[in-house]
Design a protein around this motif. Structure first.
Motif, mmCIF file in Angstrom:
data_model
loop_
_atom_site.group_PDB
_atom_site.id
_atom_site.type_symbol
_atom_site.label_atom_id
_atom_site.label_comp_id
_atom_site.label_asym_id
_atom_site.label_seq_id
_atom_site.Cartn_x
_atom_site.Cartn_y
_atom_site.Cartn_z
ATOM 1 N N THR A 58 0.795 -1.333 0.008
ATOM 2 C CA THR A 58 -0.201 -0.009 -0.078
ATOM 3 C C THR A 58 0.924 1.183 0.135
ATOM 4 O O THR A 58 0.538 2.118 -0.577
ATOM 5 N N CYS A 59 2.159 1.225 0.637
ATOM 6 C CA CYS A 59 2.990 2.404 0.291
ATOM 7 C C CYS A 59 3.485 2.523 -0.944
ATOM 8 O O CYS A 59 3.627 3.663 -1.277
ATOM 9 N N ASN A 60 3.485 1.471 -1.742
ATOM 10 C CA ASN A 60 3.785 1.452 -2.791
ATOM 11 C C ASN A 60 2.809 2.347 -3.832
ATOM 12 O O ASN A 60 3.256 3.301 -4.573
ATOM 13 N N TRP A 61 1.906 1.988 -3.569
ATOM 14 C CA TRP A 61 0.400 2.461 -4.232
ATOM 15 C C TRP A 61 0.548 4.010 -3.908
ATOM 16 O O TRP A 61 0.346 5.047 -4.575
ATOM 17 N N LEU A 62 0.829 4.416 -2.591
ATOM 18 C CA LEU A 62 0.912 5.642 -2.101
ATOM 19 C C LEU A 62 1.993 6.685 -2.831
ATOM 20 O O LEU A 62 1.574 7.557 -3.320
ATOM 21 N N SER A 65 1.027 7.453 -6.423
ATOM 22 C CA SER A 65 -0.277 8.074 -6.667
ATOM 23 C C SER A 65 -0.089 9.462 -7.310
ATOM 24 O O SER A 65 -1.023 9.685 -8.242
ATOM 25 N N ARG A 267 -6.116 9.886 -5.345
ATOM 26 C CA ARG A 267 -5.182 8.778 -4.996
ATOM 27 C C ARG A 267 -4.557 8.917 -3.780
ATOM 28 O O ARG A 267 -4.338 7.747 -3.337
ATOM 29 N N CYS A 271 -4.867 6.157 -1.197
ATOM 30 C CA CYS A 271 -3.657 5.202 -0.745
ATOM 31 C C CYS A 271 -3.267 5.536 0.633
ATOM 32 O O CYS A 271 -2.821 4.383 1.294
ATOM 33 N N GLN A 274 -5.309 3.031 2.454
ATOM 34 C CA GLN A 274 -4.931 1.843 2.360
ATOM 35 C C GLN A 274 -3.784 1.524 3.185
ATOM 36 O O GLN A 274 -3.802 0.435 3.703
#
Length: 465
Positions: A58-62, A65, A267, A271, A274
């Motif tokens: 989820t940090c990767n998504w963040l 973003s 996002r 994120c 998330q």
């Protein structure tokens, strides 16, 4: 609202959807295969390794973003310009992606290297997975400049109707990732093929090997995407220096940011939610975190059609905006949404029937499989509505209505998913099953809000203006 049967008699619209969406669906499928291979190879090491990799997902998504959000802004501006017949303006918009990618890529890379050691601690991870989680996240973010160019230039090419080139590039990067995974994760070992015994070299780096493979794949993807952009006859700045210029254009950047910033807010809000969501799950223990992370990966295959068609929905909506054609926008949007609902509904049935098979691909831990299977059955029920929500987000992004997606996403993520997950875990002491029910409630509520907004039709005034 046009009838469903009449929509599918429009062969021209269906052809455009197929040309734009099919390569994106194939690309999403390939990305998911690679994610499956990554997770399965790491899962062979054990639940602790799976939890270490899953913790920073989820940090990767963040951290990505802002890049995805700026990609939305670039896609909307380029697609609108092409729809209006303003090709030179489209080329200038596309050129801004280089500046945006360069600045964001460097800033994010530096920030991650500074924060990576502390992130697992902030997420409440158990001590035995912190070192691997930190190292994994730091390594995959080292080539962030290349990753930024890959994301933004991919959006640029798609906005011009070229979905095949990003698909081919990501296919090449994914193949490299799988090969390097095999060589870098495991130590040197013997393999038998057709009765013959071979010794295969391996670095034996475990979680760090998986991270290095991913980082090198990102570097390849960014390099190839940049080369494809320079070769594109409509978008390339080569041979057009007088018109395009080599410096950032404040007016064009303002247009992109006007659309991209609300998308970035959406996002980032989602994120960050998330990340908080994962931190709440991590408090349930390593087995729950591993089951949660693997189930999220397993589910990815079942929303491939939605995200594969989202770029097509955004591009066609942007083109219709440039043409000022309300009927065309409505027709294409409803058609793609119905396709997503149908296909993801069928895939949801498969997921509901065979959850343990999907979990078993990634781990041999019976406790993880059992817990993750229950979670997958819960989310399978919502797949059709999730597909419609994905398409509606693409439509609103394509016409620049990113404030709508931002507000709805913030409300459902924090007012439904996070709030009720906190109550379930911290107040009522419930487990992963309740957590995934909260996640499904978020997805369903967002779908209903976006559909209601679309059917009210206030967006039509913007298209016809």
């Amino acid at each position: 609202m046009p009838g469903i049967l009449s929509l599918f008699r429009d062969r021209e619209t269906l052809h455009k959807i197929r040309v734009l969406a099919l390569p994106s669906v194939v690309e999403e499928a390939l990305n998911t295969v690679v994610q499956y291979v990554d997770t399965a190879m790491v899962g062979q090491i054990g639940a602790t390794a799976s939890a270490a990799v899953g913790l920073t997902m989820t940090c990767n998504w963040l951290i990505c973003s802002p890049l995805w959000a700026m990609g939305v802004g670039i896609l909307a501006c380029v697609a609108r310009s092409i729809g209006a017949g303003e090709r030179e303006k489209a080329r200038r918009y596309a050129f801004q992606s280089l500046w945006i990618g360069g600045v964001l890529g460097v800033l994010i890379a530096v920030l991650v290297q500074l924060l990576a050691p502390q992130i697992p601690v902030w997420l409440g991870a158990e001590p035995e997975i912190r070192a691997d989680a930190s190292a994994y996240f730091a390594i995959i973010c080292m080539p962030m400049l290349f990753r930024a160019l890959s994301i933004l230039l991919s959006a640029t090419l798609r906005s011009a109707g070229d979905s095949k080139t990003p698909m081919k590039i990501n296919m090449s990067a994914n193949i490299l990732n799988m090969i390097l995974n095999y060589l870098l994760i495991h130590p040197t070992h013997a393999v038998r093929i057709a009765g013959l015994r071979f010794t295969v070299w391996g670095a034996g780096l475990g979680v760090r090997g998986a991270a290095a493979a991913t980082a090198l794949a990102f570097a390849l993807s960014g390099t190839l995407m940049f080369a494809a952009y320079l070769r594109h006859p409509m978008l390339s700045p080569l041979g057009h220096r007088g018109e395009t210029g080599i410096l950032p254009n404040p007016a064009l950047l303002k247009d992109i940011l006007h659309i991209g910033l609300p998308s970035a807010g959406e996002r980032l809000t989602a994120c960050l939610g998330q990340v908080v969501f994962t931190s709440l799950v991590s408090g349930l223990g390593t087995v729950s975190l591993a089951a949660h992370s693997i189930a999220l990966t397993a589910e990815e295959a079942f929303y491939i059609p939605g995200y594969g068609m989202q770029a097509a929905a955004a591009t066609l909506a942007g083109n219709a905006l440039g043409e000022k054609n309300v009927k065309k926008l409505q027709r294409t949007s409803v058609t793609i949404a119905f396709l997503a609902f149908t296909i993801m509904g069928l895939m949801g049935i498969i997921l509901f029937c065979f959850p343990s098979v999907m979990m078993g691909i990634f781990t041999n831990d019976s406790a993880v499989i059992a817990l993750g299977s229950v979670a997958l059955r819960i989310v399978a029920v919502s797949e059709p509505l999730f597909g419609v929500a994905i398409i509606m987000e693409g439509v609103f992004n394509g016409i620049g209505e990113t404030k709508t997606t931002f507000l709805f996403s913030a409300f459902t993520m924090w007012g439904i998913r996070i709030l009720f997950t906190f109550l379930c875990v911290r107040v009522f002491g419930l487990g992963l099953t309740a957590v995934w029910c909260c996640m499904v409630a978020d997805n369903v509520a967002r779908c209903l809000l976006l559909c209601a907004k679309f059917m009210r039709g206030r967006w039509k005034s913007k298209v016809a203006a």
